[in-house]
Each structure stands twice: as structure tokens, then as C-alpha cells.
Design a protein around this motif. Structure first.
Motif, PDB file in Angstrom:
ATOM      1  N   LEU A  25      49.959  56.301  66.680  1.00  0.00           N
ATOM      2  CA  LEU A  25      51.007  57.404  66.168  1.00  0.00           C
ATOM      3  C   LEU A  25      51.294  57.010  64.672  1.00  0.00           C
ATOM      4  O   LEU A  25      51.436  57.906  63.753  1.00  0.00           O
ATOM      5  CB  LEU A  25      52.168  57.195  67.020  1.00  0.00           C
ATOM      6  N   ARG A  26      51.436  55.929  64.380  1.00  0.00           N
ATOM      7  CA  ARG A  26      51.829  55.342  62.793  1.00  0.00           C
ATOM      8  C   ARG A  26      50.627  55.603  62.000  1.00  0.00           C
ATOM      9  O   ARG A  26      50.945  56.030  60.821  1.00  0.00           O
ATOM     10  CB  ARG A  26      51.851  53.906  62.997  1.00  0.00           C
ATOM     11  N   GLU A  27      49.267  55.373  62.486  1.00  0.00           N
ATOM     12  CA  GLU A  27      48.176  55.308  61.360  1.00  0.00           C
ATOM     13  C   GLU A  27      46.914  55.950  61.913  1.00  0.00           C
ATOM     14  O   GLU A  27      45.825  55.901  61.120  1.00  0.00           O
ATOM     15  CB  GLU A  27      48.216  53.938  60.636  1.00  0.00           C
ATOM     16  N   GLY A  28      46.720  56.225  63.034  1.00  0.00           N
ATOM     17  CA  GLY A  28      45.552  56.543  63.786  1.00  0.00           C
ATOM     18  C   GLY A  28      44.863  55.292  64.207  1.00  0.00           C
ATOM     19  O   GLY A  28      45.223  54.393  64.271  1.00  0.00           O
ATOM     20  N   LEU A  29      43.649  55.432  64.362  1.00  0.00           N
ATOM     21  CA  LEU A  29      42.648  54.286  65.056  1.00  0.00           C
ATOM     22  C   LEU A  29      42.361  53.483  63.698  1.00  0.00           C
ATOM     23  O   LEU A  29      42.003  54.131  62.682  1.00  0.00           O
ATOM     24  CB  LEU A  29      41.288  54.732  65.795  1.00  0.00           C
ATOM     25  N   GLY A  30      41.694  52.274  64.124  1.00  0.00           N
ATOM     26  CA  GLY A  30      41.151  51.444  62.912  1.00  0.00           C
ATOM     27  C   GLY A  30      39.727  51.522  62.826  1.00  0.00           C
ATOM     28  O   GLY A  30      39.116  50.737  62.231  1.00  0.00           O
ATOM     29  N   PHE A  31      39.106  52.370  63.598  1.00  0.00           N
ATOM     30  CA  PHE A  31      37.465  52.504  63.628  1.00  0.00           C
ATOM     31  C   PHE A  31      37.484  54.139  63.853  1.00  0.00           C
ATOM     32  O   PHE A  31      38.212  54.981  64.378  1.00  0.00           O
ATOM     33  CB  PHE A  31      36.910  51.771  64.653  1.00  0.00           C
ATOM     34  N   ASP A  32      36.135  54.453  63.389  1.00  0.00           N
ATOM     35  CA  ASP A  32      35.796  56.079  63.603  1.00  0.00           C
ATOM     36  C   ASP A  32      35.218  56.312  65.234  1.00  0.00           C
ATOM     37  O   ASP A  32      35.511  57.352  65.574  1.00  0.00           O
ATOM     38  CB  ASP A  32      34.918  56.293  62.387  1.00  0.00           C
ATOM     39  N   ARG A  33      34.667  55.304  65.567  1.00  0.00           N
ATOM     40  CA  ARG A  33      34.216  55.622  67.083  1.00  0.00           C
ATOM     41  C   ARG A  33      34.020  54.425  67.815  1.00  0.00           C
ATOM     42  O   ARG A  33      33.684  53.348  67.166  1.00  0.00           O
ATOM     43  CB  ARG A  33      33.110  56.461  67.118  1.00  0.00           C
ATOM     44  N   CYS A  34      33.899  54.444  69.022  1.00  0.00           N
ATOM     45  CA  CYS A  34      33.884  53.231  70.008  1.00  0.00           C
ATOM     46  C   CYS A  34      32.771  53.388  70.931  1.00  0.00           C
ATOM     47  O   CYS A  34      32.186  54.547  71.119  1.00  0.00           O
ATOM     48  CB  CYS A  34      34.922  52.591  70.611  1.00  0.00           C
ATOM     49  N   ARG A  93      53.707  60.078  57.004  1.00  0.00           N
ATOM     50  CA  ARG A  93      53.012  58.885  57.267  1.00  0.00           C
ATOM     51  C   ARG A  93      51.464  59.269  56.876  1.00  0.00           C
ATOM     52  O   ARG A  93      51.266  60.530  56.803  1.00  0.00           O
ATOM     53  CB  ARG A  93      52.814  58.660  58.767  1.00  0.00           C
ATOM     54  N   ALA A  94      50.400  58.356  56.622  1.00  0.00           N
ATOM     55  CA  ALA A  94      49.306  58.629  56.373  1.00  0.00           C
ATOM     56  C   ALA A  94      48.688  58.042  57.473  1.00  0.00           C
ATOM     57  O   ALA A  94      48.444  57.027  57.919  1.00  0.00           O
ATOM     58  CB  ALA A  94      49.011  57.832  55.232  1.00  0.00           C
ATOM     59  N   LEU A  95      47.913  59.015  58.221  1.00  0.00           N
ATOM     60  CA  LEU A  95      46.993  58.828  59.545  1.00  0.00           C
ATOM     61  C   LEU A  95      45.534  58.327  58.743  1.00  0.00           C
ATOM     62  O   LEU A  95      44.884  59.488  58.166  1.00  0.00           O
ATOM     63  CB  LEU A  95      46.827  59.983  60.218  1.00  0.00           C
ATOM     64  N   ARG A  96      45.197  57.136  58.643  1.00  0.00           N
ATOM     65  CA  ARG A  96      44.099  56.911  58.020  1.00  0.00           C
ATOM     66  C   ARG A  96      42.752  56.855  59.063  1.00  0.00           C
ATOM     67  O   ARG A  96      41.717  56.439  58.613  1.00  0.00           O
ATOM     68  CB  ARG A  96      44.358  55.411  57.398  1.00  0.00           C
ATOM     69  N   GLY A  97      42.722  57.040  60.052  1.00  0.00           N
ATOM     70  CA  GLY A  97      41.716  57.205  61.140  1.00  0.00           C
ATOM     71  C   GLY A  97      41.806  58.342  62.181  1.00  0.00           C
ATOM     72  O   GLY A  97      42.948  59.033  62.012  1.00  0.00           O
ATOM     73  N   LYS A 100      45.351  48.111  61.747  1.00  0.00           N
ATOM     74  CA  LYS A 100      45.178  47.209  60.765  1.00  0.00           C
ATOM     75  C   LYS A 100      44.320  45.879  61.164  1.00  0.00           C
ATOM     76  O   LYS A 100      43.729  45.375  60.619  1.00  0.00           O
ATOM     77  CB  LYS A 100      46.837  46.497  60.087  1.00  0.00           C
ATOM     78  N   SER A 101      45.007  45.427  62.263  1.00  0.00           N
ATOM     79  CA  SER A 101      44.217  44.102  62.865  1.00  0.00           C
ATOM     80  C   SER A 101      42.949  44.520  63.236  1.00  0.00           C
ATOM     81  O   SER A 101      41.773  43.948  63.088  1.00  0.00           O
ATOM     82  CB  SER A 101      44.986  43.857  64.077  1.00  0.00           C
ATOM     83  N   ALA A 102      42.598  45.876  63.718  1.00  0.00           N
ATOM     84  CA  ALA A 102      41.250  46.036  64.224  1.00  0.00           C
ATOM     85  C   ALA A 102      40.272  46.148  62.943  1.00  0.00           C
ATOM     86  O   ALA A 102      38.897  45.715  62.885  1.00  0.00           O
ATOM     87  CB  ALA A 102      41.355  47.697  64.769  1.00  0.00           C
ATOM     88  N   ARG A 103      40.853  46.826  61.882  1.00  0.00           N
ATOM     89  CA  ARG A 103      40.215  46.796  60.666  1.00  0.00           C
ATOM     90  C   ARG A 103      39.993  45.385  60.102  1.00  0.00           C
ATOM     91  O   ARG A 103      38.700  45.043  59.674  1.00  0.00           O
ATOM     92  CB  ARG A 103      40.892  47.605  59.390  1.00  0.00           C
ATOM     93  N   ASN A 104      40.803  44.512  60.292  1.00  0.00           N
ATOM     94  CA  ASN A 104      40.592  43.162  59.642  1.00  0.00           C
ATOM     95  C   ASN A 104      39.613  42.401  60.575  1.00  0.00           C
ATOM     96  O   ASN A 104      38.573  41.755  60.040  1.00  0.00           O
ATOM     97  CB  ASN A 104      41.856  42.255  59.919  1.00  0.00           C
ATOM     98  N   VAL A 105      39.316  42.643  61.842  1.00  0.00           N
ATOM     99  CA  VAL A 105      38.129  42.277  62.594  1.00  0.00           C
ATOM    100  C   VAL A 105      37.074  42.700  62.457  1.00  0.00           C
ATOM    101  O   VAL A 105      36.049  41.944  62.161  1.00  0.00           O
ATOM    102  CB  VAL A 105      38.397  42.385  64.191  1.00  0.00           C
ATOM    103  N   LEU A 106      36.751  43.869  61.957  1.00  0.00           N
ATOM    104  CA  LEU A 106      35.684  44.721  61.679  1.00  0.00           C
ATOM    105  C   LEU A 106      35.172  44.179  59.956  1.00  0.00           C
ATOM    106  O   LEU A 106      34.040  44.287  59.890  1.00  0.00           O
ATOM    107  CB  LEU A 106      35.816  46.081  61.559  1.00  0.00           C
TER     108      LEU A 106
END
Length: 862
Positions: A553-562, A7-11, A529-535
């Protein structure tokens, strides 16, 4: 050794904040300790000496397995290819011989390739086969140079990162989004989104841009486009030799020939320019070639560009001198290095011929041999920083040129004897203006001081980076919500409060994606993915993300911080036994990722009554708001005594407190709690109030948001939706684990009923005990149970889930009537048939949207 999943954890993820490749690796018994693999390490080092000392992940006493070797090899291959990677980890799972190997990457394709090469290396070391480490590293380096951002775009992105501005690459090229939602801006290389296509087109048309500059009083060389060699020669004689021949629409100095003084030279120059496009002839200006960089209304950098050349020594040929210059480690084949290698191609040979030389000539000692007509770095030229030498009048002309054309980032090409005095005093002029100019010469000049032009561009987009500036970091408020139960209701309520404030809200949850109240996607959208689309949405002013474990687990978070992270509860957990997560404590490692990535000035909202959740406070970079119904809970009392924020229930009111300050909201003013009679809704209200407080909403907005939020199918579908059916109460809920069942039982017991019935199925991807426990709990509280099997068994055999539900009802103290039915809607209809006025039926829906539509139809018909 077997690699079963990559898997690629992109966040940010459960291992680190780094982007990383994660793989599940299974090692045979002999592969679990290098000591059991005779000669393996020697063969490994023979094939890849740069792997470094082998080490276990945890302690010196732990054995070094092939999984650890794979981890270190994948990291070392990237590091030797020049990638800025430092993090790797090998986790021993609960399955014997199975490991999770995590290796940081800076570019995903490079990380994947390095992982594959590491697998090949280990296979070669095991079998005694061949492995070419140099070739592997070269392939990785070339891939990295092809994919990573170039120096111009990279410098802008680096400057953004220093300011805390988030970014996302939108293509494999140089198109980058900076910031989120309404604060987003886009750059393409060194071009900003504020620059119009009209301005870019003007800059590309050398004749048009020159005429516009001339009309504004900016000195330019005279000239015009031509259609033939004869026309070019005629114009050259008219304006006076020498001349410059170049494409009307060109870049990077391609097809440009300067100092053309003869018909023969002009014919060669015309041919070179004609290959690019329409040819233009203009007066040659004597002097040096300067590039002035204008950003906004300021000159931020200037460099003198010198064409590629070598200095004769009376011994070596021109070819040998070029080879010697190209040995400089600063010179490479692309834009990744500060200098580009000099090429001895046809253009260079023609330039030598004009000097009476060939590549095999030996120039006299001290003779300067020019190898190109232009001074672009991309053709091997050099750059000397002269920013501090530019005369104010020269700077003013450059700024005027950029303004006339309309470029926010503009490379102004000046030819003059010097930049120390005005152009008009030395017959100098501006020969071109360039959109998306290369920044390499200013960032890393061959000689002189480098300039932080990336920061200048960021400042022009977002304003100076002074604290307190509203646009300083391009961010919008983000609230991330996770937990076992209550996530969706809390997410929807927080989003409702933002909307009450008048903000356009982007929200993701297990029901879909919503922007400003309109659903833009459906299904389970609780992942990155959905979080990134919203941003990416240009209208979004605030975002609320339900964050499920699966996506993390699949990809990490869709943002760097909240700004705020909410963990509602963990209880006994859910989805245990999957992805090597067997205990609540292990599940917490995933859920707490949002807490670990709270902004320094943000808040984690944590359930103080859940010890596993409360412990997450230790990893929060910001502050913590605890909530719990019991204000006397020891953790709450301590937190409150320390002057920190708490939210709790006091009698018939929800209270937010900090030190001596209190804000009290009567529970009767929070309709979805039914005056505080539904305990789990009280918890959702507390978590939401704490999140709104943490993000800075005012209390009037919070009160109005709570008062106007309804727990109906439109507001929170499948979350304790109460309906009336012929005098009976029907409640639809999506509860699907033991903790949810306990909360629902506690809630319905507060409601009057003659007879209580429940409609339930079970998700086949849960453990047997997780399915059984649901009906064990319900069997103590309901008179009747209708069990149904839905269409999707999630890996279970036909009837297997129903059998587990029946097992849970064995020995039930209250449930006496049990029916099994195939199909969710048939089961709902059967339950409704048996209802009498004054009864209560809890329908645990599986297909939320479809089941609610079916129920609403039946209610309308009744």
C-alpha cells in the motif's frame, strides 16, 4: 478539495504495474459533481485547454467530481510536457466524498510536480484566479529533462528492458544497476563496470593514450603537451602547421581548436584549452571527423561529424541563418533532443572572424559558414551514419585502439579523408579514444540510419539474448510470500530449502533481513525497501520476500516480478478497517499484487481451501499450484484432473502430484509439523513445498530441507516455539488475529496437558471486534488467561485494550481464572509461576525478540 496524503508507488501496486502517485482526496458535497459547480468547467478549460474531455472513472452515469478532474489534469500536464504516461484512476472509497486518485509517472519528481500543479489549476478555476499552463508545462518539461536518463544511458536501459533485464537507478544521475544479486552489473552513462579506473584514466590522458596507440602500430598524429604559448608555437612550427590545440584531459570537444595556422590563432586556441587544463598541441590531420563506436571486440557504429554551420543565401545575416537552423524541432538546449542548438557565443564569433565575417554579415549564396572548430553534437554539430562504409582495416585499428587502452565501450575519434580505405593510405589517424562516449549520434543521427547500440552494449554484458542463456535476463529466483498467517514460517522454510541447495539466500520478513544466514537488518522488514536492498547485494543467488500489505500500500512491490508467489491464506483477514480496506475481498486486492506479477513461466502457490485466495488464480500470468489438506476438495480434484500441480495431505504423508506422477514425503520426516499433529504447520509445509517445486528445486533438496528445518526460536522466532519449563510445556507464538487463535487452539489441543493457560495482549491498531474475537476463541480452550498491556498502545487509551480482551472473555465456557498485568515480561513471569508439571502455557508474545530472550533465560534458570 483537500489532499490529505500523497504517496509514490515505486513498483507494481494494487492499481497497476505502473509507477504512480497516489493521493487521498476529500471533496465537499458541492465538489462531488461538476453539475453543481456553475461555470467551473469553462474556467478550467480557459486556464488549461489541453485537459481533454472530462470523464468519470467508472461509467457515464457516475458524476464527475473534482477528484476526477485532478486525476485528468495531473496526467494531461505530464503528457503535454512530453512524459510517456497513459494510466490514471480515481477510486471511490467507503467514506463519503473521499477518493483515491492514482496518476502514472515516469519520473517521480515530475509526477509530484504535476500533481501539485493540477491542484493549483483547480484552485484557480474555483476562485477565478490565474494559472499559467504554458509555464507549468515548461517547468515540468525542464525538470523531466534534468532528471530522466540521458539518451546514452537511456538506450542501454531500454535495451535491457526489451530483454527483460530489471534495472534500478542508484543515483539521480546515470549510475544504474542492471540485474539482481550475483547477476547484477552496473553502468555509468555508457561506461560498464568491467572497465577499470586505470583504463579510464589512460583514456583521459590524451598524450599517454596516444603513445600507447602508437606503440601498438595504430596511426596517430604527432604532438605533445606544452606549458606556455611560446612553447606551443615552437612545437607547432616543429611538427608543421596547421595544428590542433586542445586540453590534455577534456571531453565533448570543449577547448578544442583545429586547423590553427597562425600565431594569433594559436594564442586564442591556447587560452581556450588552458581554461580546461593542461594544453596539448598536435599535428592537424586533414579530412573529416569520424566517431567509431567499439563495444567489446566489435565495431558497432560509425558516424561522420560535421561542425555547426550555415549556408549563405545572399539575403540573411549569419545570426538570422543560425536562428532559422535552430527552429528545427530536432534541436534543443540539452541532450534530450537528437540535435543541439547552435550557439553564437565568443567561440563562434572568433571562428567567424577567421572567415572575415561577423554575426551581422550576409554571406554569399551557397557559402558554407563554419561556426565551431569541432564537430561535437553537444556544440551544434551534425552526424551522418557511415557504419556500413567503414573499411575492415579502419575497423581493426579502432578495435585495436580500444583494446590497448582497455575500454569495453570506446568512442574512437578518427580524422581522415574517408573511412572507405585504410588510414595509412590517406594520412589519416586516430586522434582520441573516449571512455563513456555519447551515443546520441548513433541512435539518432542527423542523416542516415540509427543503430541499436544499446543492445550491443547489453549483449556485451549479458551475452546474446538467445533463449536458454543462463545470464540472458540478469535475474535470480524470487519467491514472494503473503497472506494473513504463516507468512514468516513459509518464508523461512523456503529460504532454508534454497540454502540446502547450496545457494546464498537473501530473505526479508517481519523479523529482519538475512543474507546467507547472517542478519543484516532488524525490525519489520517485510516492505519494498528491504527487498530492494537484498536485490542489490552482490552475493545473493536467490531471494525470498515476505510481502506485507503495508509495504504494498505504501510503495508497491520492491521488484517487478517474481518466479513464485505464495498466498498462504486470508481467512477473516487482518488489519481490516485501515487504508479503506474493510472486507477480506478488498484486502485480497492488495495481497494478490504478487500473484499479478508472477513471471510468465512462473507459478502462483494458492490455498485452494480459502475461496478468496483460490480466486486469485484468475489474475496469474503464469501457472498455478494449489495446496490444501483435503485432496478431495473440488478445486483440487479439478486441477489435478487437468494435469496441473497440486500439493495435499494423504494420510500420514505430504504429497505433490501432477497427472499420474506423485512425490510422497512422510509427515514424520517433517519435524516442525510434529508428525502432522499441527494442522497450520502442515499448511505451511505444503505451501513451502509447492514454492520449492515451482522454483525448480530437486526433490532430494526439498526432502533434506524439510527434515532439517526446526520450529525453534533460532529458526522461526515466535512461530510455535515449544519449550520445556520444569516439566510443563511452554509455547511462544506471535499470533495476533482470530484465524491465528483458531489455528493455535487446534494445535495445542493435540498436545496433552493437565491445565492450559494463555498470556495475551492485543494490538491497539486493530478494530474492537478484532481484539475481542481473540479472547472469545481462547476462552473456549484455556483454563486461565493472563492479560497484559504493553508499552505501545498504538493509539489506544490506557486500559482500553485490556477492557476489550475482558469483553471477549465474558461468557467463556472454560476460562475461569483471569488476571490483568502491566508489562509483557511481568505477565510471562506470573504465568510461569503458576505452572505445574504436565501443564501447558501459550504465550502470545508482542516484542518477539525480547520476549523470547526473557523466556529462554527463565528456562535456563529452571
Amino acid at each position: 478539495m483537500e489532499v490529505s496524503r500523497t504517496r509514490a508507488l515505486r513498483g507494481p501496486n494494487m492499481w497497476s504495474r505502473h509507477t504512480a502517485i497516489e493521493a487521498v482526496v476529500h471533496c465537499s458535497e458541492t465538489e462531488r459533481a461538476l453539475a453543481d459547480m456553475a461555470g467551473f468547467e469553462a474556467r478550467l478549460r480557459e486556464r488549461f485547454p489541453g485537459i481533454g474531455p472530462l470523464r468519470p472513472a467508472s461509467s457515464a452515469k457516475s458524476p464527475i467530481t473534482l477528484a476526477h478532474v485532478l486525476e485528468q489534469a495531473a496526467l494531461a500536464l505530464q503528457a503535454q510536457a512530453g512524459c510517456p504516461v497513459t494510466f490514471s484512476h480515481t477510486h471511490t472509497t467507503s467514506e463519503p466524498g473521499t477518493y483515491q486518485v492514482v496518476v502514472e509517472y515516469s519520473e517521480e519528481d515530475v509526477g509530484r510536480m504535476a500533481f501539485d500543479k493540477a491542484v493549483e489549476l483547480i484552485a484557480a478555476a474555483q476562485s477565478g484566479g490565474a494559472f499559467d499552463a504554458d509555464a507549468a508545462i515548461k517547468a515540468l518539461r525542464e525538470t523531466d529533462e534534468d532528471i530522466r536518463l540521458g539518451p546514452s544511458t537511456g538506450s542501454i536501459v531500454d535495451a535491457a528492458c526489451k530483454r527483460g533485464i530489471p534495472f534500478r537507478r542508484l543515483t539521480q544521475g546515470s549510475l544504474v544497476q542492471l540485474g539482481w544479486g550475483v547477476k547484477q552489473r552496473r553502468i555509468w552513462a555508457a561506461e560498464v563496470d568491467a572497465t577499470s579506473a586505470v583504463s579510464e584514466s589512460i583514456a583521459q590522458d590524451k598524450d599517454l593514450s596516444k603513445r600507447l596507440l602508437q606503440s601498438a602500430g595504430v596511426p596517430v598524429p604527432i604532438g605533445a603537451p606544452v606549458n606556455s604559448v611560446d612553447e606551443a608555437w615552437e612545437l607547432a612550427q616543429e611538427i608543421g602547421l596547421p595544428v590542433v590545440v586542445k586540453p590534455l584531459d577534456g571531453n565533448q570537444g570543449k577547448g578544442v581548436t583545429v586547423n590553427v595556422a597562425t600565431r594569433e590563432h594559436l594564442e586564442m586556441a591556447y587560452k581556450a584549452a588552458d581554461e580546461i587544463g593542461t594544453v596539448m598541441v598536435e599535428k592537424f590531420l586533414p579530412g573529416s571527423d569520424y566517431r567509431l563506436l567499439v563495444v567489446g571486440d566489435k565495431l558497432v557504429a560509425a558516424a561522420r561529424r560535421d561542425p555547426p554551420n550555415v549556408i549563405g543565401d545572399g539575403v540573411h545575416t549569419v545570426r538570422q541563418l543560425v536562428d532559422k537552423v535552430n527552429e528545427d524541432p530536432r534541436r534543443g538546449d540539452g541532450h534530450a533532443t537528437s540535435l543541439t542548438k547552435i550557439r553564437l557565443d565568443d567561440i563562434a564569433i572568433a571562428r567567424l572572424d577567421l572567415q572575415g565575417l561577423t554575426p551581422e554579415s550576409v554571406p554569399d549564396k551557397g557559402r558554407r559558414v563554419i561556426l565551431r572548430n569541432n564537430a561535437n553534437l553537444s556544440t551544434g554539430g551534425t552526424a551522418t551514419d557511415v557504419t556500413d562504409d567503414v573499411h575492415p582495416e579502419v575497423a581493426a585499428r579502432a578495435i585495436a585502439a580500444a583494446t590497448v587502452v582497455g575500454l569495453h565501450v570506446c568512442g574512437v575519434d578518427v580524422v581522415a579523408e574517408s573511412v572507405h580505405k585504410p588510414l595509412e593510405e590517406q594520412s589519416g589517424g586516430i586522434v582520441e579514444v573516449n571512455a563513456a562516449p555519447g551515443l546520441r549520434m548513433h541512435l539518432s543521427p542527423s542523416y542516415g540510419k540509427g543503430r541499436d547500440v544499446g543492445e550491443a552494449i547489453i549483449s556485451s554484458i549479458y551475452g546474446p539474448g538467445n533463449r536458454g542463456s543462463a545470464n540472458e535476463d540478469g535475474r535470480i529466483p524470487i519467491v514472494a510470500v503473503t497472506g494473513t498467517n504463516g507468512k514468516t514460517t513459509t518464508s523461512r522454510l523456503v529460504a532454508h530449502m534454497f540454502a540446502t541447495q547450496g545457494l546464498r539466500v537473501g530473505m526479508t520478513n517481519t523479523d529482519g533481513v538475512y543474507v546467507d544466514g547472517r542478519q543484516t537488518d532488524s525490525g519489520d522488514c517485510s516492505g519494498p525497501k528491504s527487498a530492494r536492498n537484498v536485490l542489490m547485494h552482490p552475493d545473493v543467488e536467490a531471494a525470498v520476500f515476505e510481502t506485507a500489505r503495508g509495504g504494498v500500500l505504501r510503495e508497491g512491490l520492491g521488484f517487478d516480478r517474481c518466479q513464485v508467489a505464495v498466498v498462504t491464506n486470508l481467512g477473516e483477514g487482518d488489519h481490516l478497517g485501515m487504508n479503506f480496506l474493510n472486507t477480506v475481498e478488498e484486502l485480497a486486492l492488495v495481497k494478490r499484487v504478487i500473484v499479478q506479477n508472477v513471471a510468465d513461466n512462473g507459478y502462483a502457490v494458492l490455498n485452494a481451501a480459502d475461496p478468496v485466495v483460490a480466486k486469485m488464480a484468475e489474475v496469474c500470468p503464469g501457472q498455478v499450484i494449489f495446496f490444501a489438506s483435503d485432496r478431495h476438495h473440488p478445486l483440487m480434484a479439478t486441477h489435478r484432473a487437468q494435469g496441473k500441480r497440486c500439493v495435499y495431505i494423504d494420510g500420514d504423508a505430504l504429497v505433490a502430484a501432477q497427472g499420474a506422477w506423485r512425490e510422497s514425503i512422510p509427515l514424520r520426516d517433517i519435524p516442525f509439523t510434529r508428525g502432522g499433529a499441527i494442522p497450520f504447520q502442515n499448511e505451511n509445509a505444503m505451501a513451502s513445498v509447492a514454492a520449492a517445486w515451482g522454483v525448480g528445486l530437486d526433490w532430494d533438496t526439498i526432502r533434506r530441507g524439510l527434515a532439517s528445518f526446526m520450529s525453534d526460536p533460532d529458526s522461526v522466532p515466535g512461530r510455535f516455539n515449544v519449550m520445556d519449563y520444569r516439566g510443563a510445556t511452554v509455547i511462544a507464538d506471535y499470533g495476533h488475529n482470530g484465524d491465528a487463535m483458531r489455528a493455535l487452539v487446534q494445535a495445542v489441543q493435540a498436545l496433552p496437558a493437565n491445565k492450559r493457560s494463555v498470556v495475551i495482549s492485543g494490538a491497539g491498531d486493530r478494530r474492537d471486534e478484532d481484539i475481542r474475537i481473540q479472547t472469545q476463541i481462547l476462552g473456549e480452550a484455556f483454563d486461565e488467561a493472563i492479560l497484559f498491556q504493553d508499552a505501545c498502545q498504538r493509539g489506544r487509551e490506557d486500559g482500553e485494550v485490556l477492557a476489550l480482551l475482558q469483553e471477549g472473555l465474558k461468557g467463556a465456557t472454560r476460562t475461569k481464572h483471569i488476571e490483568e498485568i502491566r508489562g509483557e515480561f511481568v505477565a510471562i513471569d506470573r504465568a510461569l509461576e503458576r505452572l505445574q508439571p504436565g501443564d501447558l502455557c501459550l504465550v502470545l508474545v508482542d516484542q518477539v525478540e525480547e520476549a523470547l530472550a526473557h523466556l529462554n533465560q527463565r528456562v535456563r534458570e529452571a
